[in-house]
Design a protein around this motif. Sequence first.
Motif, PDB file in Angstrom:
ATOM      1  N   ASP A  76      55.186  44.634  92.653  1.00  0.00           N
ATOM      2  CA  ASP A  76      55.999  45.739  91.753  1.00  0.00           C
ATOM      3  C   ASP A  76      55.939  45.435  90.451  1.00  0.00           C
ATOM      4  O   ASP A  76      55.030  44.547  90.034  1.00  0.00           O
ATOM      5  CB  ASP A  76      57.449  45.920  92.350  1.00  0.00           C
ATOM      6  CG  ASP A  76      58.269  44.453  92.134  1.00  0.00           C
ATOM      7  OD1 ASP A  76      57.947  43.657  91.556  1.00  0.00           O
ATOM      8  OD2 ASP A  76      59.317  44.467  92.926  1.00  0.00           O
ATOM      9  N   SER A  77      56.641  45.959  89.532  1.00  0.00           N
ATOM     10  CA  SER A  77      56.700  45.792  88.145  1.00  0.00           C
ATOM     11  C   SER A  77      56.929  44.351  87.534  1.00  0.00           C
ATOM     12  O   SER A  77      56.809  43.957  86.493  1.00  0.00           O
ATOM     13  CB  SER A  77      57.830  46.640  87.345  1.00  0.00           C
ATOM     14  OG  SER A  77      58.970  46.687  87.764  1.00  0.00           O
ATOM     15  N   SER A 115      55.382  54.008  94.580  1.00  0.00           N
ATOM     16  CA  SER A 115      56.513  54.258  95.397  1.00  0.00           C
ATOM     17  C   SER A 115      57.320  53.289  95.703  1.00  0.00           C
ATOM     18  O   SER A 115      58.133  53.063  96.560  1.00  0.00           O
ATOM     19  CB  SER A 115      56.201  54.948  96.511  1.00  0.00           C
ATOM     20  OG  SER A 115      55.066  54.131  97.466  1.00  0.00           O
ATOM     21  N   GLY A 116      57.291  52.374  94.680  1.00  0.00           N
ATOM     22  CA  GLY A 116      58.060  50.990  95.007  1.00  0.00           C
ATOM     23  C   GLY A 116      57.150  49.606  95.576  1.00  0.00           C
ATOM     24  O   GLY A 116      55.976  49.861  95.886  1.00  0.00           O
ATOM     25  N   PRO A 117      57.741  48.631  95.958  1.00  0.00           N
ATOM     26  CA  PRO A 117      56.986  47.455  96.465  1.00  0.00           C
ATOM     27  C   PRO A 117      56.512  47.695  97.734  1.00  0.00           C
ATOM     28  O   PRO A 117      57.014  48.402  98.656  1.00  0.00           O
ATOM     29  CB  PRO A 117      58.055  46.461  96.552  1.00  0.00           C
ATOM     30  CG  PRO A 117      59.291  46.752  95.534  1.00  0.00           C
ATOM     31  CD  PRO A 117      59.171  48.218  95.609  1.00  0.00           C
ATOM     32  N   ARG A 118      55.147  47.358  97.802  1.00  0.00           N
ATOM     33  CA  ARG A 118      54.480  47.593  99.052  1.00  0.00           C
ATOM     34  C   ARG A 118      53.268  46.454  99.191  1.00  0.00           C
ATOM     35  O   ARG A 118      52.563  46.162  98.048  1.00  0.00           O
ATOM     36  CB  ARG A 118      53.936  48.881  99.319  1.00  0.00           C
ATOM     37  CG  ARG A 118      52.901  49.417  98.394  1.00  0.00           C
ATOM     38  CD  ARG A 118      52.394  50.740  98.518  1.00  0.00           C
ATOM     39  NE  ARG A 118      51.187  51.178  97.624  1.00  0.00           N
ATOM     40  CZ  ARG A 118      50.088  51.289  97.913  1.00  0.00           C
ATOM     41  NH1 ARG A 118      49.804  50.326  99.259  1.00  0.00           N
ATOM     42  NH2 ARG A 118      49.011  51.329  97.428  1.00  0.00           N
ATOM     43  N   SER A 152      51.355  49.951  90.943  1.00  0.00           N
ATOM     44  CA  SER A 152      52.681  49.169  91.277  1.00  0.00           C
ATOM     45  C   SER A 152      53.035  48.144  90.366  1.00  0.00           C
ATOM     46  O   SER A 152      54.394  48.304  89.990  1.00  0.00           O
ATOM     47  CB  SER A 152      52.279  48.102  92.587  1.00  0.00           C
ATOM     48  OG  SER A 152      51.993  49.154  93.589  1.00  0.00           O
ATOM     49  N   GLY A 198      54.877  50.323  87.645  1.00  0.00           N
ATOM     50  CA  GLY A 198      56.253  51.154  88.144  1.00  0.00           C
ATOM     51  C   GLY A 198      55.972  52.576  88.188  1.00  0.00           C
ATOM     52  O   GLY A 198      56.773  53.240  88.497  1.00  0.00           O
TER      53      GLY A 198
END
Length: 422
Positions: A346-347, A315-318, A309, A312
Amino acid sequence: MKLTVVGGGSTYTPELIDGFARLRDTLPVTELALVDPDTERLELVGGLARRIFAKQGHPGLVTTTSDLDAGVDGADAVLLQLRVGGQAARQRDETWPLECGCVGQETTGAGGLAKALRTVPVVLDIAERVRRSSPRAWIIDFTNPVGIVTRALLQAGHRAVGLCNVAIGFQRKFAKLLGADPGAVHLDHVGLNHLTWERGVRLGGPDGEDVLPRLLAEHGDAIADDLRLPRAVLDRLGVVPSYYLRYFYAHDEVVRESATRPPRAAEVAEMERRLLEMYADPALDEKPELLAGRGGAFYSEAAVDLAASLLGSGSGPRPQVVNTYNDGTLPFLPDDAVIEAQAAVDSSGASPLAIPELDPLHAGLISHVSAYEDLALEAALRGGRDRVFKALLAHPLVGQYATADGLTDRLIAHNREHLAWA
């Protein structure tokens, strides 16, 4: 993608390697650098790591070095899993507090403060060297006490997130009890590192059905046995505390037990000796079963998810359970306190998710221990007997001036070689 593990000679490391190999589609590592000053252990672990990668068809390169600057150069993420003073220091942390009638434990109480004092200056030096060579690298801290160490990193301006395996351990245990896929189990996990409660267990995501009441009704005995707490305590609380809460909820019982058995550090040291013998076998190409008893279960899965996460490649923010700044999430704590809770990662980093108002039973203890952590970090950064004494006096497992005085003397005597100011 280059990942560096500082403390790569740890017997934990094959657990991490196994996760990197199995989950290579989630985290496509091209180079894994293992860094450790103990070159003998490093080569044993590095050899096994290469064999695990080869067996599972991972194309990544495994490198080993005792040169920290070389190891972190060009890294995208740096995982910290070091133990300043080794198992010998841990064994002392688990014994001298008992002389004052207090819990002897490596992350909680007086022993936890000793570990923080030894560890924070070393970690900050490592982080500065990472910043010089790889300023965009993320630092993932698995080094205890995670909350205090992560706060030190964040206050110094480092790109850092803290990680603990308690939450993922509960997630996997609950999923097994429920017959559910682990990915479908979402925890309402809240608190500070090693001071957390599961206030809900939701199926299907943060808004799913809360099945915690069913878990406690149907599996309360098994959960209580794992925590070594009476089933009646869980029923009265209506939540599942982490096993570290036993040091608070059954302090005197733990002290009595500790006086009659060898410290955990002695058991771990013997386990490490046996593991290193196994790692030396050139035919071994998978993590041995014995490693499960070493601790850190599911660490690799949690580390892979977090690194993916942050870098990047996920699969995106979680939601993930991490240690990061409070930033108003718990309104009774300062923004710059570090909490352990579900966060969107996320990044750009970790942002805690909203948390419903806490029961005063939980909020009060969180506030108390967070205040201790403030003082502990101050003592780790600035040193001095008075700062150590104040941190111990503030700790809910100490709280008496004579006890704090005795613990302070013992802490300094047993850690003088690691304290620049002593």
